[in-house]
Write a protein that holds these residues in place. Structure first.
Motif, PDB file in Angstrom:
ATOM      1  N   GLY A  59       0.809  -1.216   0.000  1.00  0.00           N
ATOM      2  CA  GLY A  59       0.000   0.000   0.000  1.00  0.00           C
ATOM      3  C   GLY A  59       0.842   1.266   0.000  1.00  0.00           C
ATOM      4  O   GLY A  59       1.968   1.287   0.482  1.00  0.00           O
ATOM      5  N   LEU A  60       0.265   2.306  -0.548  1.00  0.00           N
ATOM      6  CA  LEU A  60       0.925   3.605  -0.604  1.00  0.00           C
ATOM      7  C   LEU A  60       0.467   4.462   0.577  1.00  0.00           C
ATOM      8  O   LEU A  60      -0.564   4.196   1.185  1.00  0.00           O
ATOM      9  CB  LEU A  60       0.572   4.309  -1.919  1.00  0.00           C
ATOM     10  N   HIS A  61       1.255   5.498   0.852  1.00  0.00           N
ATOM     11  CA  HIS A  61       0.883   6.458   1.890  1.00  0.00           C
ATOM     12  C   HIS A  61       0.635   7.843   1.305  1.00  0.00           C
ATOM     13  O   HIS A  61       0.206   8.746   2.015  1.00  0.00           O
ATOM     14  CB  HIS A  61       1.972   6.548   2.962  1.00  0.00           C
ATOM     15  N   CYS A  62       0.911   8.010   0.037  1.00  0.00           N
ATOM     16  CA  CYS A  62       0.777   9.312  -0.620  1.00  0.00           C
ATOM     17  C   CYS A  62      -0.674   9.554  -1.045  1.00  0.00           C
ATOM     18  O   CYS A  62      -1.465   8.614  -1.132  1.00  0.00           O
ATOM     19  CB  CYS A  62       1.683   9.370  -1.848  1.00  0.00           C
ATOM     20  N   PRO A  63      -1.014  10.814  -1.317  1.00  0.00           N
ATOM     21  CA  PRO A  63      -2.334  11.077  -1.885  1.00  0.00           C
ATOM     22  C   PRO A  63      -2.473  10.378  -3.236  1.00  0.00           C
ATOM     23  O   PRO A  63      -1.519  10.300  -4.002  1.00  0.00           O
ATOM     24  CB  PRO A  63      -2.354  12.595  -2.069  1.00  0.00           C
ATOM     25  N   VAL A  64      -3.660   9.871  -3.501  1.00  0.00           N
ATOM     26  CA  VAL A  64      -3.973   9.281  -4.794  1.00  0.00           C
ATOM     27  C   VAL A  64      -5.160  10.035  -5.368  1.00  0.00           C
ATOM     28  O   VAL A  64      -6.173  10.230  -4.691  1.00  0.00           O
ATOM     29  CB  VAL A  64      -4.284   7.772  -4.679  1.00  0.00           C
ATOM     30  N   LEU A  65      -5.000  10.472  -6.604  1.00  0.00           N
ATOM     31  CA  LEU A  65      -6.057  11.185  -7.310  1.00  0.00           C
ATOM     32  C   LEU A  65      -6.390  10.374  -8.552  1.00  0.00           C
ATOM     33  O   LEU A  65      -5.482   9.941  -9.269  1.00  0.00           O
ATOM     34  CB  LEU A  65      -5.588  12.582  -7.706  1.00  0.00           C
ATOM     35  N   ALA A  66      -7.668  10.143  -8.790  1.00  0.00           N
ATOM     36  CA  ALA A  66      -8.080   9.329  -9.930  1.00  0.00           C
ATOM     37  C   ALA A  66      -9.131  10.085 -10.732  1.00  0.00           C
ATOM     38  O   ALA A  66      -9.961  10.799 -10.167  1.00  0.00           O
ATOM     39  CB  ALA A  66      -8.638   7.998  -9.453  1.00  0.00           C
ATOM     40  N   ALA A  67      -9.068   9.916 -12.052  1.00  0.00           N
ATOM     41  CA  ALA A  67     -10.001  10.616 -12.929  1.00  0.00           C
ATOM     42  C   ALA A  67     -10.390   9.719 -14.095  1.00  0.00           C
ATOM     43  O   ALA A  67      -9.654   8.810 -14.470  1.00  0.00           O
ATOM     44  CB  ALA A  67      -9.380  11.909 -13.447  1.00  0.00           C
ATOM     45  N   ARG A  68     -11.551  10.035 -14.659  1.00  0.00           N
ATOM     46  CA  ARG A  68     -12.040   9.316 -15.829  1.00  0.00           C
ATOM     47  C   ARG A  68     -12.851  10.259 -16.688  1.00  0.00           C
ATOM     48  O   ARG A  68     -13.308  11.310 -16.222  1.00  0.00           O
ATOM     49  CB  ARG A  68     -12.894   8.116 -15.426  1.00  0.00           C
TER      50      ARG A  68
END
Length: 173
Positions: free
Chosen positions: A110-119
Motif C-alpha cells: 500500500g501507498l501512503h501518498c495522496p492518490v487522485l483518480a479521474a475518468r
C-alpha cells in the motif's frame, strides 16, 4: 524507479493514463520501498488495480488488440499517421496487455501518498465505481474526478488540464 532514486531529493508526482496508471502505481510502490516520499499518484482512465480486468481476447495478437483499442478509444488508430504506425501501436498494445494480465495488484504494498483518480464520462473502460477503487491503494487522501470525454479524450479537456496543473502546483513535488 531506479532513475528517480538517483535524482536529488525531490518528491515525485507520478501521473499515468490507462496502462501508464498501473506503471505509475508499481513505480510508486517501488519508490516507497526505496524510502522515496511520493508527492502524489494521479491515475487517469484506469480502473483501480483491484478492479483491473484485461480481456484475454485482446492479448491474442495485433488484430485483436486493434479491435480492443477501437472499442476502448474509437478513432485512436484511425487517426494514426500511417498503416505502419497503426501496426506498431497494435503490436505494442498486444504486448502491453499481455504484461498487464500478469500484473498482480495484491503483491503491491500500500501507498501512503495522496492518490487522485479521474475518468472521462464517455470512457467505456471505466466507471465511477472502478475509478473509486483507487482509494484502496493508499492510506493517504483520495480524490475522484470525472471530466467530459472518452478514454483519452478527457486529456484534451481544458477542465482536466487545469486540474492536472493545480495538482502539480499543490502536490509539493
Amino acid at each position: 524507479a531506479e532513475q528517480i532514486v538517483q535524482r536529488p531529493a525531490a518528491r515525485p508526482l507520478l501521473v499515468g493514463h490507462s496502462y501508464g496508471a498501473y506503471v505509475a502505481y508499481a513505480t510508486a510502490a517501488r519508490l516507497r520501498e526505496a524510502g522515496v516520499e511520493i508527492a502524489a499518484l494521479v491515475a487517469v482512465g484506469a480502473a483501480g488495480p483491484g478492479r483491473l480486468r484485461v480481456p484475454e481476447q485482446a492479448t491474442a495478437g495485433p488484430a485483436e488488440a486493434a479491435a480492443y483499442l477501437d472499442r476502448a478509444d474509437p478513432g485512436v488508430l484511425a487517426g494514426a499517421p500511417s498503416d505502419e504506425w497503426r501496426t506498431v501501436v497494435a503490436e505494442t498494445t498486444a504486448q502491453d496487455l499481455r504484461l498487464l494480465r500478469q500484473f498482480t495488484p495484491a503483491t503491491v504494498p500500500g501507498l501512503h501518498c495522496p492518490v487522485l483518480a479521474a475518468r472521462g464520462t464517455e470512457d467505456p473502460l471505466t466507471t465511477d465505481d472502478t475509478i473509486a477503487a483507487w482509494r484502496h491503494t493508499t492510506t493517504g487522501s483520495f480524490t475522484l474526478r470525472t471530466f467530459p470525454g472518452g478514454h483519452s479524450g478527457l486529456l484534451g479537456s481544458p477542465d482536466c488540464a487545469s486540474w492536472l496543473q493545480r495538482v502539480r502546483e499543490t502536490a509539493g513535488a
